[in-house]
Design a protein around this motif. Sequence first.
Motif: not given
Length: 523
Positions: A483-491
């Motif tokens: 979820q952290y990476h998703e939030q930061r846009g790192d799919a």
Amino acid sequence: MTTPALLIQCPLWGFVPPISLAQLTASMTRAGLPARAVDLNIGLFHRRGAGHRHTWAWENNTIWLDDAVVADVLGAHDDYIVSSCVDPLPEDAPSLAGFSVNECSMRSSLHVARRVKALRPKAFVLFGGQAFAEPERIERCLRSGVVDAVALGDGEETVVDVARSLSQGRAPESCPGLRVLRGGAVVSTGEREPVDLDALPFLDYAALDLAAYDVPDNLYQRSLMIMASRGCIRRCEFCGNRAPWEGYRFMSGRRIYDEIRHQLAAHPGRFSELKFYDIVVNGDMRRIRELCELIIADPSVKLSWEEVNCVVRPEMDLKTLRLMRAAGCRRITYGIESGSDRVLRLMRKGQTAAMAERVLRDTHQAGLVATANFMFGYPGETEADFEETLEFARRVHPFVDMFYPSRTFVTMEPLSPMARRREELGVDDGHDVYWSTRDGTNTYPVRLARYERFSRLLKELGANESPGVNSSLELWRWSSLAQYHEQRGDARQARLCYEECLKLDPDGALVRARLARLKEAAS
Ligand code: SF4
């Protein structure tokens, strides 16, 4: 049979009877107004099945902030929702659908309110609860078109007033204590005085099916839940819990004792534990001593007090702690948060590391079980500060029975003073859990690494770390990193982490849905 008033709790709530429904139903009954309590949270949990327990784990509560998830879970049980929250309301007369709302039940409450409004247009939909300490949420709900009013502050008298107005054919929008939309603007219908907690009726747990909470591994199955105070004596920077209440109000020791006696008599054999729902139980030491003395003098009251939230304060001395132990207190939870006085000052915690160490030692010596909460990566915390926390843990571990390191490390709780100072603290305006400082020195992975070092130290010391409430730690780790990476846009990184989740929980439908969404967005 129809009823003119339903009081509804939507997910997410815990596996305990919703205390607000028990309190509001009692107030309605005392006023001579019929009302029915509906705990949709526990009802949906049972219908969904034990395989979906992960969805109800409190540490996964952000799941319920996702509209798609809410639509999926609730949409699959529409018949049940309609039969419990719509059908009981009369079609041809005004009625009340009151929702007790917290941040994690906001979306599900709106979903159910939409169904109520669509099928019972004459129903007055009232939202209330701690979620509405944030004005923006009030406006969002009122503008949804399915919420007629939001009750602010103590809801007991407001609900009664609204229900009575409806029954007498008067406009409920004129009752004080509400926010409504008028001419396109959010307006107040007038303020209401805070209730006198000693004057409240006893909680009506008979309004709920207590057997529904007999869920396997439910820690609170035999707990008598009471809420004997509102607010807090402290003003910690990171805390949003105290925002719904100004100051600190509390029931007298006598009133708490009377409630306990009443509930034990009303539900014989049901309760063996006492759980205060208060955010701080020892805000007033006189009431604690009064309660302890009354219980000690009454051999018929034998309850083990579990998870008693207490602040570290000088009055928590050995004598007082022994008195609490003699009255049945077994477990106390302290917000220790840091072993660094500098960080404690930044937090405005109102305690020092030395004071915390003394209270933890005395708690242990009094025969009580001490749980100590810790946070990692508070804005301004340096590596040296964190080392002090590790050193503190080394010193106190012989008398801390359970360490509870926060699994969100430091949350920018929207209602906390800290969240209002994000700019000043150099914190970006990203996610409340996955935030970073603008200089990049304090990120979610940095906080996770500190937590993991703390956790490793506990293992080396042979100290107990709380395993979390309902789900696996490893699953939580990958899910939160995803979820952290998703939030930061790192799919790409998010996908890798979700795939790790699936290795641990191949049936994880929510993870699969998120993964599919990411893959679809990438194609
Ligand atoms: S963190 Fe605890 S002590 Fe501090 S304000 Fe919140 S409830 Fe009170």
